[in-house]
Design a protein around this motif. Structure first.
Motif, PDB file in Angstrom:
ATOM      1  N   ASN A 211     -42.621 -14.501  42.764  1.00 53.01           N
ATOM      2  CA  ASN A 211     -42.433 -16.126  42.660  1.00 53.01           C
ATOM      3  C   ASN A 211     -43.302 -16.429  41.420  1.00 53.01           C
ATOM      4  OD1 ASN A 211     -45.028 -15.761  43.482  1.00 53.01           O
ATOM      5  ND2 ASN A 211     -44.910 -17.252  45.165  1.00 53.01           N
ATOM      6  N   LYS A 212     -43.167 -17.823  41.176  1.00 57.07           N
ATOM      7  CA  LYS A 212     -43.714 -18.290  39.838  1.00 57.07           C
ATOM      8  C   LYS A 212     -45.224 -18.386  39.862  1.00 57.07           C
ATOM      9  CE  LYS A 212     -43.196 -22.205  36.748  1.00 57.07           C
ATOM     10  NZ  LYS A 212     -42.507 -23.668  36.468  1.00 57.07           N
ATOM     11  N   LYS A 213     -45.648 -18.611  40.955  1.00 61.12           N
ATOM     12  CA  LYS A 213     -47.335 -18.666  41.327  1.00 61.12           C
ATOM     13  C   LYS A 213     -47.858 -17.293  41.087  1.00 61.12           C
ATOM     14  CE  LYS A 213     -50.503 -20.684  44.617  1.00 61.12           C
ATOM     15  NZ  LYS A 213     -50.746 -21.244  45.727  1.00 61.12           N
ATOM     16  N   TRP A 252     -35.872 -16.778  44.291  1.00 59.85           N
ATOM     17  CA  TRP A 252     -36.905 -17.911  44.776  1.00 59.85           C
ATOM     18  C   TRP A 252     -36.073 -19.041  44.405  1.00 59.85           C
ATOM     19  CZ3 TRP A 252     -40.993 -16.869  47.768  1.00 59.85           C
ATOM     20  CH2 TRP A 252     -41.486 -15.574  47.968  1.00 59.85           C
ATOM     21  N   GLN A 253     -36.281 -20.161  45.186  1.00 68.16           N
ATOM     22  CA  GLN A 253     -35.993 -21.654  44.846  1.00 68.16           C
ATOM     23  C   GLN A 253     -37.362 -22.343  44.243  1.00 68.16           C
ATOM     24  OE1 GLN A 253     -35.185 -24.187  48.030  1.00 68.16           O
ATOM     25  NE2 GLN A 253     -33.857 -25.488  46.951  1.00 68.16           N
ATOM     26  N   ASN A 254     -38.510 -22.020  45.113  1.00 67.16           N
ATOM     27  CA  ASN A 254     -39.822 -22.360  44.748  1.00 67.16           C
ATOM     28  C   ASN A 254     -40.665 -21.413  45.536  1.00 67.16           C
ATOM     29  OD1 ASN A 254     -40.262 -22.917  47.708  1.00 67.16           O
ATOM     30  ND2 ASN A 254     -39.191 -24.981  47.235  1.00 67.16           N
ATOM     31  N   ASN A 255     -42.005 -21.604  45.320  1.00 70.19           N
ATOM     32  CA  ASN A 255     -42.918 -20.484  45.687  1.00 70.19           C
ATOM     33  C   ASN A 255     -42.892 -20.083  47.119  1.00 70.19           C
ATOM     34  OD1 ASN A 255     -44.422 -19.960  43.078  1.00 70.19           O
ATOM     35  ND2 ASN A 255     -45.030 -22.318  43.472  1.00 70.19           N
ATOM     36  N   THR A 257     -39.767 -20.661  49.370  1.00 69.01           N
ATOM     37  CA  THR A 257     -38.391 -20.769  49.735  1.00 69.01           C
ATOM     38  C   THR A 257     -37.288 -19.879  48.967  1.00 69.01           C
ATOM     39  OG1 THR A 257     -38.710 -22.941  50.529  1.00 69.01           O
ATOM     40  CG2 THR A 257     -36.444 -22.338  50.349  1.00 69.01           C
ATOM     41  N   ARG A 271     -37.381 -19.648  54.474  1.00 73.47           N
ATOM     42  CA  ARG A 271     -38.646 -20.305  53.857  1.00 73.47           C
ATOM     43  C   ARG A 271     -39.743 -19.333  54.693  1.00 73.47           C
ATOM     44  NH1 ARG A 271     -37.743 -25.803  54.711  1.00 73.47           N
ATOM     45  NH2 ARG A 271     -37.116 -25.704  52.622  1.00 73.47           N
ATOM     46  N   TRP A 293     -30.623 -19.423  41.619  1.00 73.99           N
ATOM     47  CA  TRP A 293     -30.823 -20.916  41.770  1.00 73.99           C
ATOM     48  C   TRP A 293     -30.778 -21.466  39.980  1.00 73.99           C
ATOM     49  CZ3 TRP A 293     -31.003 -23.695  45.987  1.00 73.99           C
ATOM     50  CH2 TRP A 293     -31.217 -23.051  47.398  1.00 73.99           C
ATOM     51  N   SER A 296     -33.374 -26.623  38.044  1.00 72.31           N
ATOM     52  CA  SER A 296     -33.907 -27.176  38.920  1.00 72.31           C
ATOM     53  C   SER A 296     -34.239 -27.002  40.447  1.00 72.31           C
ATOM     54  CB  SER A 296     -33.062 -28.585  38.763  1.00 72.31           C
ATOM     55  OG  SER A 296     -31.916 -28.541  39.391  1.00 72.31           O
ATOM     56  N   GLY A 297     -33.681 -25.830  40.580  1.00 69.92           N
ATOM     57  CA  GLY A 297     -33.672 -25.529  42.106  1.00 69.92           C
ATOM     58  C   GLY A 297     -32.670 -26.256  43.213  1.00 69.92           C
TER      59      GLY A 297
END
Length: 465
Positions: A211-213, A252-255, A257, A271, A293, A296-297
């Motif tokens: 994930n990005k994080k 990953w959509q975000n950190n 999900t 999630r 994705w 922008s997700g």
């Protein structure tokens, strides 16, 4: 089609053409091998007959022509690629520009640039990953770190003898994650030291992503599950058992999900902390090979053996676009790094698709139409990658060619013919190098010294010992 090709338990090649017939899953589902081999032979006979007929018709479309998708004109575009490939002299990169380095001892399925430096990672059927240092300009060539994938047997570490199927750098370039056919994910430092071994999958891992994080790793396996791992402890945070068949890809959509796809034809959005999918997309009629994705997700793209590319939104159950123009399986897809929320906000977002019909297509997602059909490849296209500014697209095919295209005009800018079928292409973060990995054990880098006009290119090729 699964992403990493092994033809049977012992790696046998059938008919000298493994790519369109068999896949990694066959090694754990051997009952399908004989059927797929017969189907492949029948397809080959049909293709030869079609080539003979097409030679009379001479109706190949010119490269770069805009072709709308089946939604707009009610018919699929079918291209004839039977003629010998012709590349203009001013785009061809001659063999004299190649420098050969020795490394992998088997096919190289994947490669990925470190996001902050010119380190190129590669993963191979020789049960190793390698990190190539291309920051060095000395006459000795690039140095390599060998990341041997071992398993514990009888109190000793022994080579796993299994393919390295996936790899991904974390966002700050300090750690590399790898997934293997031996069922383990591993985390390595950029210096090549093993930091963690992640073991909970029962069988091969087909995909994994940071994930990005940088605190979690996501993996997908033949055991029908996806797992979120704690990157610091190496422990599984949550396992998601929602697919009814092998999971092929994750993104990953975000950190917290992510989406996953499978041979079960379903796409689940899950999630961390939720015991059921937050969304399930259904509509494909064959296995879903890849999902991505958008930057922008907001939108999720998927591609399938059903020959369609679909775009989904979390706001609705049915797909936003059902893009039908390819006439064979679509192997992978990539979004351009353009549009809102990117470093290129004033450029329109595009979607690229790579197919076993030997073409690459560029799509205007807002209008749902194909804007360019790129037709120079002669064999299945396995990988596409946009340059960081979105102005160029690299494509790699089993015809051994890496092509670089102008995404605005659809014109071929540069081309190189290597020594093995291309499994993966990737751009470095500066946009001045393209990496490519191949079936003969080679890993190539195209060094685009003049990245603005791409007029000067040298090639470094990493070949088997």
């Amino acid at each position: 089609m699964t992403k990493y090709i092994r033809n049977s338990k012992d790696g046998t090649v059938f008919d000298g053409r493994p790519i369109e017939s068999l896949s990694l899953i066959d090694a754990v589902m051997p009952d399908v091998v004989q059927t797929r081999q017969q189907v492949f032979r029948e397809k080959l006979a049909q293709q030869r007959a079609a080539v003979a007929a097409a030679a009379v018709q001479q109706n190949t479309p010119k490269n770069g022509e805009a072709t709308v998708n089946g939604e707009e004109n009610g018919a699929h575009a079918i291209n004839n690629h039977s003629e010998t490939m012709e590349i203009d002299g001013d785009v061809d990169i001659p063999a004299s520009k190649a420098t050969v380095l020795r490394g992998h001892e088997s096919e190289v399925f994947i490669c990925a640039w470190n996001p902050v430096s010119d380190l190129l990672a590669s993963g191979s059927g020789d049960s190793t990953a390698r990190i190539w240092n291309l920051n060095e300009n000395g006459n000795s060539g690039s140095t390599q770190l060998v990341l041997r994938h071992c398993i514990r047997e009888g109190g000793q570490d022994v080579p796993s003898n299994k393919d390295v199927t996936s790899l991904d750098w974390n966002s700050d370039g300090t750690l590399l994650a790898t997934g293997s056919y031996d069922g383990f994910a591993r985390i390595w430092t950029k210096d090549g030291n093993l930091a963690s071994t992640l073991g909970q999958h029962k069988g091969p891992i087909f995909a994994l992503k940071w994930n990005k994080k940088g605190n979690c790793i996501l993996s997908a396996g033949v055991d029908k599950t996806t797992i979120i791992w704690d990157a610091h402890t190496g422990e599984a945070k949550q396992q998601f058992p929602f697919h009814s068949a092998p999971a092929l890809d994750v993104d990953w959509q975000n950190n917290t999900t992510f989406a996953s796809c499978s041979t079960d034809m379903c796409i689940h959005v899950c999630r961390l902390g939720c015991d059921r999918p937050v969304k399930t997309f259904q509509g494909h009629t064959n296995e879903v090979n890849a999902i991505k994705w958008d930057p922008s997700g907001m939108l999720l793209a998927s591609c399938s053996d059903d020959m369609t590319l679909k775009v989904w939104s979390m706001k609705q159950d049915n797909c936003v676009h059902d893009l039908q123009a390819h006439n064979k399986e679509i192997y992978t897809i990539k979004w351009s790094p353009t549009g809102p929320g990117t470093s290129n906000p004033n450029s329109n977002i595009m979607l690229a698709s790579a197919s076993f019909d030997s073409t690459v297509r560029l799509w205007d997602v807002e209008r749902g139409v194909c804007i360019h059909t790129l037709t120079k490849h002669q064999e299945p296209v396995y990988s596409v990658a946009f340059s960081p500014d979105g102005k160029y697209l690299a494509s790699g095919s089993f015809d051994k060619c890496v092509h670089i295209w102008n995404t605005m005009s659809g014109s071929l800018v540069h081309s190189y013919r290597g020594t093995g079928g291309i499994f993966e292409v990737c751009w470095n973060s500066m946009g001045d190098k393209v990496g490519a990995s191949a079936s003969d054990g080679s890993v190539s880098t195209l060094d685009l010294q003049c990245k603005n006009d791409l007029n000067f290119i040298t090639l470094l090729a990493v070949c088997p010992a």
